[in-house]
Design an enzyme around this catalytic site. Sequence first.
Site, mmCIF file in Angstrom:
data_model
loop_
_atom_site.group_PDB
_atom_site.id
_atom_site.type_symbol
_atom_site.label_atom_id
_atom_site.label_comp_id
_atom_site.label_asym_id
_atom_site.label_seq_id
_atom_site.Cartn_x
_atom_site.Cartn_y
_atom_site.Cartn_z
ATOM 1 N N CYS A 142 -1.143 7.784 7.661
ATOM 2 C CA CYS A 142 -2.465 7.484 7.120
ATOM 3 C C CYS A 142 -3.364 6.933 8.227
ATOM 4 C CB CYS A 142 -2.355 6.483 5.977
ATOM 5 S SG CYS A 142 -1.510 7.129 4.520
ATOM 6 N N CYS B 162 0.836 -1.200 0.000
ATOM 7 C CA CYS B 162 0.000 0.000 0.000
ATOM 8 C C CYS B 162 0.874 1.255 0.000
ATOM 9 C CB CYS B 162 -0.917 -0.004 1.220
ATOM 10 S SG CYS B 162 -2.080 1.382 1.284
ATOM 11 N N CYS B 163 1.902 1.273 0.851
ATOM 12 C CA CYS B 163 2.815 2.411 0.904
ATOM 13 C C CYS B 163 3.548 2.581 -0.423
ATOM 14 C CB CYS B 163 3.829 2.239 2.030
ATOM 15 S SG CYS B 163 3.175 2.490 3.698
ATOM 16 N N CYS C 59 7.664 3.916 5.909
ATOM 17 C CA CYS C 59 6.757 3.692 4.784
ATOM 18 C C CYS C 59 7.485 3.251 3.525
ATOM 19 C CB CYS C 59 5.956 4.957 4.493
ATOM 20 S SG CYS C 59 6.966 6.347 3.945
ATOM 21 N N CYS D 51 -3.490 3.104 9.397
ATOM 22 C CA CYS D 51 -2.253 2.531 9.934
ATOM 23 C C CYS D 51 -1.638 3.376 11.048
ATOM 24 C CB CYS D 51 -1.244 2.338 8.804
ATOM 25 S SG CYS D 51 -1.800 1.203 7.510
#
Length: 258
Positions: free
Chosen positions: A221, A136-137, A247, A224
Amino acid sequence: MKPELNITGEPRTRDTIDLAPRFSEHDALRLNRMFRGASTQEMLEAVIRDGLAGDLAVVSSFGAESAVLLHLIASVDRSIPVLFLDTGKHFPETLAYRDLLVERLGLNLVVLTPDPDDLAKKDESGLRWSYDPDGCCDIRKVRPLEKALVNYDATFTGRKSFQSSTRANLPRFEIDTSDAQGRLKINPVIDWDASQIEAYLIQHDLPRHPLIAQGYPSIGCSPCTSQVAPGEDPRSGRWKGWDKTECGIHKPGEEPFL
């Protein structure tokens, strides 16, 4: 406009930058020695006004302590681009805080967003953070920033040594190892402690991120980021439950040049 200079005082041209890495580990070492003992303000004024690091940008999350670095840099040159990664997963409070600081400090905000094709192919549901936070990062932070950074020779970060053990020994100047461009990564407030940050915020009457009062000393975010108990590592609320501390923009294994 005066020409960009390298750290030896010789002119640097775009042709030479394109043909070879901009900076080397030796350059980072020399810069750390050059500014040993200099104040943060003295270092910023020299780097920005004398063109020692070429084309500059700030990478900011507009997190808990971002106002300090942004104010320091804006006091020297408000035109420096401030790169913000709009992941689509930020707290609404962070976006409001970003807009407040941009207006208050007169910042040159540049918003970076994920590639729509990457999102459609690799995170169509928007839930990749729940089972693959690294992926995702990568999609929402690392790739957009990589594309933007090809236009810059150096970036400022707001990392501080007290934030976590992975940042404890970082120098002011290092080489960004994310690619082979030889880009400088500059950490102006790396040696500031929490009391210095607080004193600067008070002295300059800078607004605070609204989530700090709710127990979020480090803010990323929303899916998280969790609250942190008193006495815990300030970044312990990031990716809680995962073996993950960064990240991907900043690599935890990077070694400083001393």
